[in-house]
Enzyme design. Structure first.
Site, PDB file in Angstrom:
ATOM      1  N   THR A  42       0.253  -3.279  10.750  1.00 44.54           N
ATOM      2  CA  THR A  42      -0.520  -3.313   9.505  1.00 44.54           C
ATOM      3  C   THR A  42       0.343  -4.024   8.545  1.00 44.54           C
ATOM      4  OG1 THR A  42      -1.516  -1.240   9.819  1.00 44.54           O
ATOM      5  CG2 THR A  42      -1.671  -2.093   7.682  1.00 44.54           C
ATOM      6  N   GLU A  95       6.811   4.587   7.435  1.00 47.21           N
ATOM      7  CA  GLU A  95       6.365   5.805   6.775  1.00 47.21           C
ATOM      8  C   GLU A  95       7.147   7.016   7.276  1.00 47.21           C
ATOM      9  OE1 GLU A  95       1.781   4.496   5.761  1.00 47.21           O
ATOM     10  OE2 GLU A  95       2.187   5.628   7.585  1.00 47.21           O
ATOM     11  N   THR A 143       0.863  -1.186   0.000  1.00 48.07           N
ATOM     12  CA  THR A 143       0.000   0.000   0.000  1.00 48.07           C
ATOM     13  C   THR A 143       0.899   1.235   0.000  1.00 48.07           C
ATOM     14  OG1 THR A 143      -0.230  -0.286   2.405  1.00 48.07           O
ATOM     15  CG2 THR A 143      -2.030  -1.082   1.017  1.00 48.07           C
ATOM     16  N   THR A 173      -7.641  11.130   1.814  1.00 53.97           N
ATOM     17  CA  THR A 173      -8.036  12.305   1.028  1.00 53.97           C
ATOM     18  C   THR A 173      -7.031  12.636  -0.047  1.00 53.97           C
ATOM     19  OG1 THR A 173      -7.003  13.742   2.686  1.00 53.97           O
ATOM     20  CG2 THR A 173      -9.372  13.331   2.902  1.00 53.97           C
ATOM     21  N   LYS A 216       4.186  -7.085   3.574  1.00 48.53           N
ATOM     22  CA  LYS A 216       3.953  -5.678   3.304  1.00 48.53           C
ATOM     23  C   LYS A 216       3.726  -4.968   4.616  1.00 48.53           C
ATOM     24  CE  LYS A 216       0.570  -3.529   3.208  1.00 48.53           C
ATOM     25  NZ  LYS A 216      -0.141  -2.594   4.190  1.00 48.53           N
ATOM     26  N   ASN A 269       0.141  10.355   6.830  1.00 51.31           N
ATOM     27  CA  ASN A 269      -1.065   9.845   7.463  1.00 51.31           C
ATOM     28  C   ASN A 269      -2.164  10.889   7.595  1.00 51.31           C
ATOM     29  OD1 ASN A 269      -0.704   6.902   8.421  1.00 51.31           O
ATOM     30  ND2 ASN A 269       1.282   7.872   8.771  1.00 51.31           N
TER      31      ASN A 269
END
Length: 486
Positions: free
Chosen positions: A267, A354, A230, A486, A256, A481
């Site tokens: 996750t 991230e 992702t 959006t 992942k 994040n």
């Protein structure tokens, strides 16, 4: 026997990124891939697949994003190419099926085994468990073997109620029909936005093409590793070969994850494959131990996902002796190999956190038990203050000592010792003079090269030791994040 007739078609996929990479879609380029025109089935061998012509889709998908660094610990094994297809009996594929909200990066993956594979799984501890997690748990409770793992990116299918669960059942049944298997032989994993059901029609329409792309090649494994990502910047795939007893076995895997990562799974999705010969009860215990030493020891941001799943399959096609005793030397050898593969993947996830600029590896020794050392290591790796200090290149040993102390593991604070790389910061429970510029430069160099910051902690003279992995906490984490949906 499934025989595949293939024809050419043209699609667009995003250009693979080399060097610096970004978590967004970019320019597209056209190239030719091969898709399945028809599927013919023989009434003979159940579920046996024969690929008549291998398409270029696997190679194109495999090159969509670059590979994560190989971070397998040293040991009596040899790293080999191949990922989930390295072990005998396994095929894999990854294609674009139209499930992603934007871009055309592959988003459907499939891993199959030519024979009934001994199965095991580990799952999120989040009470709001996704529909595929609930499905896999129920399936593994009633069956000791599996033949395929279907994975989609784009929608997590979590908090979707009974409708989401029915979607999982329909996906499993449809794939089982194409593969000529029973639905309970299919396991499902999903990742993406919580609250969104699977885009079922695009997924079901893509299944024939996905099956037609199955391959035992490195490209097949890599394409699957890309399709499950992702916000990951890199694909995570690894395999090793080692002796177990007198025979060689292989273990491969893909995973992942880069955000919503915290101990008790993260996750993250993973598939592990091996051709070792092992009893079901032994294999399931080994997988739980290895997960405890790897995926449950990584953290990025303190959030535990709804979808965390690791499925591990053993084909038994290596020809090695069967492992039926958990205390046998062969079982110990297989456990070490399994630990190494899962730790390699886990570290790649933390490395790819991230917004991260470096991996943080926390090693703890001197505790009474392995569990105590592991808990302390997790406490330090999870500390937002430690992570922020690393990002700021600040050798703040006080934050490390504080995180050791609130791990709730009793120890004599006068025996606490902390090092940053080779730089000793604290000994005998008290700080010692050290070159702050040198220590800061150590952190800076790791950040500039996306390398590893090593934190060594000793709390006494006990035999327990453990490790945990995390990453620094940067401004980019908030940006990524804040804009996730959006």
């Amino acid at each position: 026997m499934v025989s595949l007739c293939l024809h050419q078609t043209s699609i667009k996929l995003a250009k693979p990124r080399l060097g610096k990479v970004w978590r967004s879609s970019g320019d597209k380029e056209k190239f030719t891939v091969v898709s399945m025109a028809s599927v013919a089935r023989s009434s003979g061998s159940r579920g046996k697949l024969t690929i008549v012509s291998v398409s270029s889709v696997a190679a194109d998908a495999a090159n969509y994003i670059s590979a994560a660094p190989i971070l397998v610990p040293e040991g009596p094994w040899q790293q080999i190419p191949g990922g989930v297809t390295a072990a005998k009996g396994f095929k894999a594929a990854g294609i674009y099926g139209g499930l992603r909200a934007q871009g055309e990066k592959p988003d459907l993956a499939l891993v199959t085994c030519d024979v009934d594979a001994v199965s095991a799984g580990a799952f999120t501890t989040n009470v709001v468990a996704a529909a595929p997690v609930v499905y896999c748990k129920k399936t593994l409770e009633t069956s000791k073997t599996a033949r395929a793992v279907l994975i989609n990116a784009g929608q997590a299918n979590a908090a979707t109620g009974d409708a989401g669960y029915q979607d999982v059942l329909e996906c499993a049944s449809s794939l089982a029909e194409i593969l000529h298997l029973r639905p309970e032989e299919i396991l499902i994993e999903s990742t993406g936005v919580i609250g969104h059901r699977i885009k079922k029609k695009p997924l079901l329409d893509s299944l024939p093409k996905l099956v037609g792309s199955l391959s035992s090649t490195i490209e097949g494994a890599d394409s699957a590793a890309v399709a499950i990502t992702t916000t990951d910047l890199v694909k995570k795939s690894v395999a090793v070969e080692s002796k177990v007893g007198e025979a060689s076995i292989r273990i491969g895997g893909m995973a992942k994850g880069s955000g919503m990562i915290h101990p008790n799974m993260a996750t993250m999705l993973g598939v592990i494959t091996t051709d070792a010969v092992v009893d079901s009860n032994i294999w399931r215990k080994m997988v739980q131990v290895a997960v405890g030493r790897s995926f449950n020891q990584i953290t990025v941001d303190g959030d535990t996902s709804t979808n965390d799943t690791v499925i591990a399959l053993a084909s038994g096609l290596s020809g090695a002796a069967r492992i039926s005793n958990l205390n046998s030397p062969e079982a110990s050898q297989l456990q070490s190999c399994l630990d190494a593969v899962m730790q390699g993947l886990a570290k790649s996830i933390a490395w790819d956190g991230e917004g991260a600029t470096c991996l943080i590896e926390v090693s703890v020794t001197g505790s009474s038990t392995e569990a105590d050392a592991a808990k302390i290591a997790r406490s330090v790796a999870s500390s937002s203050l430690v992570k922020a200090a690393v990002y700021g290149r600040d050798p703040n040993w006080g934050r490390i000592a504080c995180a050791v102390g609130y791990a709730t593991i009793p120890f004599d604070s006068n025996k606490l010792q902390i090092s940053l790389g080779d730089i000793l910061l604290m000994r005998g429970g008290q700080p010692i003079p050290f070159d702050r510029v040198t220590a800061s430069n150590y952190l800076r160099k790791a950040g500039e090269t996306h390398g590893t910051v090593q934190i060594h902690i000793s709390i006494g003279d006990g035999p327990g030791k453990g490790q945990a992995w995390g990453c620094d906490l940067s401004y980019d984490y908030v940006k990524i994040n804040a804009e996730y949906t959006t």
